[in-house]
Design an enzyme around this catalytic site. Structure first.
Site, PDB file in Angstrom:
ATOM      1  N   ASP A 122      14.129 -29.628 -41.474  1.00  0.00           N
ATOM      2  CA  ASP A 122      13.793 -28.608 -40.830  1.00  0.00           C
ATOM      3  C   ASP A 122      13.706 -27.348 -41.410  1.00  0.00           C
ATOM      4  O   ASP A 122      14.986 -26.939 -42.034  1.00  0.00           O
ATOM      5  CB  ASP A 122      14.999 -28.365 -39.527  1.00  0.00           C
ATOM      6  N   ARG A 124      13.085 -24.345 -39.991  1.00  0.00           N
ATOM      7  CA  ARG A 124      13.203 -22.974 -39.233  1.00  0.00           C
ATOM      8  C   ARG A 124      14.089 -22.184 -39.713  1.00  0.00           C
ATOM      9  O   ARG A 124      15.052 -22.486 -39.964  1.00  0.00           O
ATOM     10  CB  ARG A 124      12.970 -23.527 -37.848  1.00  0.00           C
TER      11      ARG A 124
END
Length: 188
Positions: A122, A124
């Site tokens: 991930d 983000r």
């Protein structure tokens, strides 16, 4: 955020109801606040990460479109805010997401596919989400999420309650949801 990085507020009538929208520039990305007034002192907030394939095309590989649908219905009914967080494919971009899909077609799970492409599970970040919430004057909220990383990223705010989003798995996303739960710690 500088004033020239924040749009005016506009009305957006939708199939869910009438919302107010405001856009926020962050580098080359433009994020959206979708607001249903009244926000109240402790609004329901959904930070929804962009997923073109799920949100727009109705992909069954994930649960993203169904989560967005649930969030917009909830916010339309009860008031609150959806932040449409423009970080496609856990922030690897659409091009790389399609390449990750191709790897998934060959048997890799979503995390393994990202790793094969040289990315973390991930990628983000949530700095812009914090800026948007502060700009809107939000100090306390009820967070509509299953993702513990989103809870951690909003430590500047008092999260009064975590509201889960329960989506029924289908034959195409059951393994994806299992990986989200077992490897990414999502509270499904």
């Amino acid at each position: 955020m500088r004033e020239n990085e924040i749009s005016n507020i506009a009305t957006l009538p939708t199939k869910y109801g009438v919302f107010k929208i405001q856009a926020f520039k962050d580098g080359d990305k433009e994020h959206l606040a979708i607001i249903k007034e009244p926000l109240g002192e402790i609004p329901i907030v959904r930070v929804h990460s962009e997923c073109l394939t799920g949100d727009t095309l109705g992909s069954k590989k994930c649960d993203c479109g169904e989560q967005l649908d649930y969030a917009l219905k909830t916010i339309a009914k009860e008031g609150g805010l959806v932040i449409y967080h423009r970080q496609e494919g856990r922030n690897i971009g659409l091009f790389n997401k399609v390449n990750a899909y191709a790897l998934q077609d060959k048997g890799f799970d979503t995390i393994e596919a990202n790793h094969q492409l040289g990315f973390k599970a991930d990628e983000r970040t949530y700095d812009v989400v914090v800026k948007i919430l502060k700009h809107l004057g939000i100090k306390k909220l009820k967070l509509l999420t299953n993702n513990p990383k989103k809870l951690e990223s909003l430590q500047d705010f008092e999260i009064v309650e975590r509201l889960p989003i329960q989506i029924e798995p289908n034959s195409c996303n059951k393994d994806y949801l299992k990986v989200k739960k077992e490897q990414l710690g999502h509270m499904l």
